[in-house]
Design an enzyme around this catalytic site. Sequence first.
Site, PDB file in Angstrom:
ATOM      1  N   ILE A 142      -2.911  61.964 -11.433  1.00 41.62           N
ATOM      2  CA  ILE A 142      -1.568  61.741 -10.905  1.00 41.62           C
ATOM      3  C   ILE A 142      -0.681  61.202 -12.031  1.00 41.62           C
ATOM      4  O   ILE A 142      -0.998  60.169 -12.628  1.00 41.62           O
ATOM      5  CB  ILE A 142      -1.584  60.751  -9.724  1.00 41.62           C
ATOM      6  CG1 ILE A 142      -2.596  61.203  -8.657  1.00 41.62           C
ATOM      7  CG2 ILE A 142      -0.191  60.599  -9.142  1.00 41.62           C
ATOM      8  CD1 ILE A 142      -2.331  62.575  -8.072  1.00 41.62           C
ATOM      9  N   TYR A 159     -16.153  51.334 -12.506  1.00 45.49           N
ATOM     10  CA  TYR A 159     -15.044  51.879 -11.723  1.00 45.49           C
ATOM     11  C   TYR A 159     -15.552  52.814 -10.630  1.00 45.49           C
ATOM     12  O   TYR A 159     -15.165  52.689  -9.461  1.00 45.49           O
ATOM     13  CB  TYR A 159     -14.089  52.618 -12.655  1.00 45.49           C
ATOM     14  CG  TYR A 159     -12.866  53.197 -11.973  1.00 45.49           C
ATOM     15  CD1 TYR A 159     -11.817  52.374 -11.572  1.00 45.49           C
ATOM     16  CD2 TYR A 159     -12.747  54.565 -11.740  1.00 45.49           C
ATOM     17  CE1 TYR A 159     -10.692  52.895 -10.948  1.00 45.49           C
ATOM     18  CE2 TYR A 159     -11.627  55.089 -11.123  1.00 45.49           C
ATOM     19  CZ  TYR A 159     -10.605  54.250 -10.734  1.00 45.49           C
ATOM     20  OH  TYR A 159      -9.496  54.774 -10.120  1.00 45.49           O
ATOM     21  N   ALA A 160     -16.438  53.750 -11.002  1.00 42.82           N
ATOM     22  CA  ALA A 160     -16.940  54.737 -10.030  1.00 42.82           C
ATOM     23  C   ALA A 160     -17.655  54.050  -8.873  1.00 42.82           C
ATOM     24  O   ALA A 160     -17.438  54.396  -7.701  1.00 42.82           O
ATOM     25  CB  ALA A 160     -17.877  55.721 -10.724  1.00 42.82           C
ATOM     26  N   ASP A 183      -2.950  36.953  -8.230  1.00 38.55           N
ATOM     27  CA  ASP A 183      -3.996  37.503  -9.088  1.00 38.55           C
ATOM     28  C   ASP A 183      -5.175  37.836  -8.193  1.00 38.55           C
ATOM     29  O   ASP A 183      -5.869  36.934  -7.692  1.00 38.55           O
ATOM     30  CB  ASP A 183      -4.386  36.475 -10.150  1.00 38.55           C
ATOM     31  CG  ASP A 183      -5.475  36.975 -11.089  1.00 38.55           C
ATOM     32  OD1 ASP A 183      -6.067  38.048 -10.825  1.00 38.55           O
ATOM     33  OD2 ASP A 183      -5.761  36.284 -12.089  1.00 38.55           O
ATOM     34  N   ASN A 239      -4.209  49.006  -2.375  1.00 36.43           N
ATOM     35  CA  ASN A 239      -3.900  49.856  -3.522  1.00 36.43           C
ATOM     36  C   ASN A 239      -4.257  49.219  -4.857  1.00 36.43           C
ATOM     37  O   ASN A 239      -4.187  49.875  -5.888  1.00 36.43           O
ATOM     38  CB  ASN A 239      -2.396  50.192  -3.496  1.00 36.43           C
ATOM     39  CG  ASN A 239      -1.988  51.136  -4.599  1.00 36.43           C
ATOM     40  OD1 ASN A 239      -2.652  52.136  -4.829  1.00 36.43           O
ATOM     41  ND2 ASN A 239      -0.911  50.810  -5.294  1.00 36.43           N
ATOM     42  N   LYS A 268     -15.288  52.222  -6.458  1.00 38.09           N
ATOM     43  CA  LYS A 268     -14.524  53.118  -5.588  1.00 38.09           C
ATOM     44  C   LYS A 268     -15.421  53.773  -4.530  1.00 38.09           C
ATOM     45  O   LYS A 268     -15.014  53.928  -3.374  1.00 38.09           O
ATOM     46  CB  LYS A 268     -13.826  54.193  -6.427  1.00 38.09           C
ATOM     47  CG  LYS A 268     -12.695  53.658  -7.291  1.00 38.09           C
ATOM     48  CD  LYS A 268     -11.581  53.033  -6.475  1.00 38.09           C
ATOM     49  CE  LYS A 268     -10.384  52.654  -7.310  1.00 38.09           C
ATOM     50  NZ  LYS A 268      -9.271  52.077  -6.522  1.00 38.09           N
ATOM     51  N   SER A 303     -10.505  57.026  -5.365  1.00 39.71           N
ATOM     52  CA  SER A 303     -10.401  57.910  -6.531  1.00 39.71           C
ATOM     53  C   SER A 303     -11.442  59.010  -6.389  1.00 39.71           C
ATOM     54  O   SER A 303     -12.472  58.808  -5.728  1.00 39.71           O
ATOM     55  CB  SER A 303     -10.657  57.116  -7.817  1.00 39.71           C
ATOM     56  OG  SER A 303     -10.886  57.976  -8.913  1.00 39.71           O
TER      57      SER A 303
END
Length: 241
Positions: A181, A148-149, A53, A80, A152, A135
């Site tokens: 994708i 998230y942005a 985890d 990844n 990344k 991303s």
Amino acid sequence: MSLTGGIGKATCQALADHGCSIAVHYNSAADGVKSLVTDLQAKGVKAEAFQADLSKYDEVRSLHERVVNTLGEPSILFNNAGIARPSGTKAIEDVSIEEFENTWRINTGSTYLLTQLCLPPMEKRGWGRIIFDSSIAGFTGGVVGPHYASSKSALHGLVHWLANTYGSRGITVNAVAPALIQDTIMLPKGSDEMAKRSYYIGIPVGRLGTPDEIAETVLWMVKTGYVNNKVIGVDGGLYAY
């Protein structure tokens, strides 16, 4: 190390075809990982699966230790792992500080820790490849949300610092930044309608990308020692970075 989702699975297969031993990381997809490991071993390479985890740093350390004890020190690290919930956030108050921190812990913190653990042996050998799965949200902000942005885009700064610091020591550091994708967590199977509409949502090549195309980009970064300090957008021409 890689996950068992679309991009992770395709990258494992591409690296195995290149003759690499593969340490496959997973958290909960135990059934899928068994099949993947069997397929990789059939290619004639060493392959083992390791559960962890990645929201827990102690499990990240344990993951690294188990990989080293089973397969040896990694010379290629493909970072990844990542999460993207909640998706489609429209306002900053939609993302709690707890969710923000959890996203950063998995997408950025554990990625940093694995890199920190794997890099020193690469430096001793004078050869290594570190590749991050970012991303286009890291370039543009994207549509998922601020958690998230920002997680990344932080990887991009990490790429640049690491590449400048370790490039002369035989270690290249790069990132691939995919967009739209198919057959991934972001766009699972059954996204046929979006595929048909891909031209109209602005993708110049008129279709969605495939996990194999991301895997081929990662393989190129592994094979080409003069590629360093790059974040490569693989998005069908959606953006000219």
